[in-house]
Design an enzyme around this catalytic site. Structure first.
Site, mmCIF file in Angstrom:
data_model
loop_
_atom_site.group_PDB
_atom_site.id
_atom_site.type_symbol
_atom_site.label_atom_id
_atom_site.label_comp_id
_atom_site.label_asym_id
_atom_site.label_seq_id
_atom_site.Cartn_x
_atom_site.Cartn_y
_atom_site.Cartn_z
ATOM 1 N N ASN A 168 0.872 -1.178 0.000
ATOM 2 C CA ASN A 168 0.000 0.000 0.000
ATOM 3 C C ASN A 168 0.906 1.224 0.000
ATOM 4 O OD1 ASN A 168 -1.801 2.050 0.471
ATOM 5 N ND2 ASN A 168 -2.256 1.474 2.582
ATOM 6 N N LYS A 227 0.156 4.276 -0.279
ATOM 7 C CA LYS A 227 -0.466 5.465 0.342
ATOM 8 C C LYS A 227 -0.241 6.696 -0.553
ATOM 9 C CE LYS A 227 0.302 3.380 4.792
ATOM 10 N NZ LYS A 227 0.025 3.485 6.198
ATOM 11 N N HIS A 253 -9.617 1.151 4.237
ATOM 12 C CA HIS A 253 -8.387 1.299 5.016
ATOM 13 C C HIS A 253 -8.661 2.211 6.213
ATOM 14 C CE1 HIS A 253 -4.304 2.420 6.122
ATOM 15 N NE2 HIS A 253 -3.921 1.321 5.500
ATOM 16 N N GLU A 266 -7.060 4.562 7.442
ATOM 17 C CA GLU A 266 -6.809 5.993 7.178
ATOM 18 C C GLU A 266 -7.984 6.621 6.427
ATOM 19 O OE1 GLU A 266 -2.976 5.446 5.359
ATOM 20 O OE2 GLU A 266 -2.175 4.824 7.309
ATOM 21 N N GLU A 276 -5.780 -5.243 10.027
ATOM 22 C CA GLU A 276 -4.754 -4.245 10.324
ATOM 23 C C GLU A 276 -5.080 -3.525 11.637
ATOM 24 O OE1 GLU A 276 -2.621 -2.978 6.482
ATOM 25 O OE2 GLU A 276 -4.279 -1.617 6.792
ATOM 26 N N GLY A 306 2.094 1.867 10.695
ATOM 27 C CA GLY A 306 3.068 2.958 10.588
ATOM 28 C C GLY A 306 3.731 3.315 11.910
ATOM 29 N N SER A 311 3.014 -2.547 10.130
ATOM 30 C CA SER A 311 4.468 -2.555 10.336
ATOM 31 C C SER A 311 5.132 -3.889 9.995
ATOM 32 C CB SER A 311 4.804 -2.141 11.779
ATOM 33 O OG SER A 311 4.335 -0.836 12.036
HETATM 34 C C1 PEP Z 1 -0.959 -0.001 5.824
HETATM 35 O O1 PEP Z 1 -1.064 1.202 5.727
HETATM 36 O O2 PEP Z 1 -1.789 -0.731 5.263
HETATM 37 C C2 PEP Z 1 0.148 -0.528 6.619
HETATM 38 C C3 PEP Z 1 0.092 -1.758 7.029
HETATM 39 O O3 PEP Z 1 1.178 0.321 6.870
HETATM 40 P P1 PEP Z 1 2.575 -0.032 7.602
HETATM 41 O O4 PEP Z 1 3.069 -1.336 7.034
HETATM 42 O O5 PEP Z 1 3.478 1.105 7.302
HETATM 43 O O6 PEP Z 1 2.275 -0.170 9.067
#
Ligand code: PEP
Length: 248
Positions: free
Chosen positions: A9, A11, A94, A96, A166, A172, A212
């Site tokens: 992803n 972003k 997502h 976000e 997630e 993040g 992460s």
């Molecule tokens: C994401 O935004 O879907 C995500 C998992 O980000 P990160 O791996 O940076 O935590």
């Protein structure tokens, strides 16, 4: 046996020319016989990304999509704009998007239905906040997200969907859920799908962990019985993504 799927992803990162340069760098590193590889890129990068990935094992995904066909929805992207451009997957719901763009379980459901109507594979995100985890309501919360996201989705469609678990507190932040935490929730998601659709669909649907994920954490996470790969943010923009795809 479910095939693993690892999706990046991106972003809101990478201009079109940066996107092509990154793809050229990652192309040889993400070659895999056993894993489906998806780059979910910003809308403006889709066309050059599809072009740059021709002849490779990389599939292109979008990061969002609207649930109407066309019309007066300034700034939105319609499903057939994505398919016409060569997109195969779309991330929906997502955290976000839920936090900053007011997406709800209901709008996610509308988008999921529309994605299936157009032959796009949705990567449906769910996850709890730290407060929800601390209050012990993680599983209840996730079951609610899943049940609404799958409203009016048929068993055949559900079997083709991808769910990304997630935990919001792990996105993040560098804080990866423990393998036990991630497997517990992914198993609960599969159980929820079993209750909704039966065992065959539950066995077919692919469930990713996201939050992460790194080259170091991927092998143990992806070895869990109910974790079928990952949705990867930060590390998908680096060479590490190759090591995540080739985690074995
Ligand atoms: C994401 O935004 O879907 C995500 C998992 O980000 P990160 O791996 O940076 O935590």
């Amino acid at each position: 046996m479910r095939r693993k799927i690892v999706a990046g992803n991106w972003k809101m990162n990478m201009t079109p020319s940066q996107a092509v340069a990154l793809i050229e760098e990652l192309k040889p590193l993400v070659v895999s016989e056993d894993v489906d590889v998806v780059f979910c890129v910003p809308a403006i990068d889709i066309i050059p990304a599809v072009e740059a990935c021709k002849g490779t094992n990389i599939h292109i995904g979008a990061e969002n999509m609207y649930f109407e066909e066309k019309g007066a929805f300034t700034g939105e992207i319609a499903p057939d704009m994505l398919t016409d451009a060569g997109v195969e997957y779309v991330i929906l719901g997502h955290s976000e998007r839920r936090e900053y763009f007011a997406e709800t379980n209901e709008t996610v459901n509308k988008k999921v239905l529309k994605a299936f109507e157009h032959g796009l594979t949705p990567i449906i995100c769910c996850g709890e906040s730290l407060t929800q985890r601390e209050q012990g309501i993680t599983i209840d919360w996730i079951r609610q997200q899943i049940k609404i996201a799958f409203l009016n989705v048929t068993a055949d469609q559900a079997a083709k969907a991808v769910i990304a678990y997630e935990p919001i507190w792990a996105i993040g932040t560098g804080k990866v859920a423990t393998t036990e935490q991630a497997e517990e929730v992914c198993a609960a998601i599969r159980q929820c799908i079993k209750e909704l659709y039966g065992s065959d669909t539950a066995e077919a649907i692919r469930i990713q962990y996201g939050g992460s994920v790194s080259a170091a954490s991927a092998p143990e996470l992806f070895a869990q019985p109910d974790i079928d790969g990952g949705l990867v943010g930060g590390a998908s923009l680096k060479k590490d993504f190759g090591a995540i795809v080739n985690y074995k």
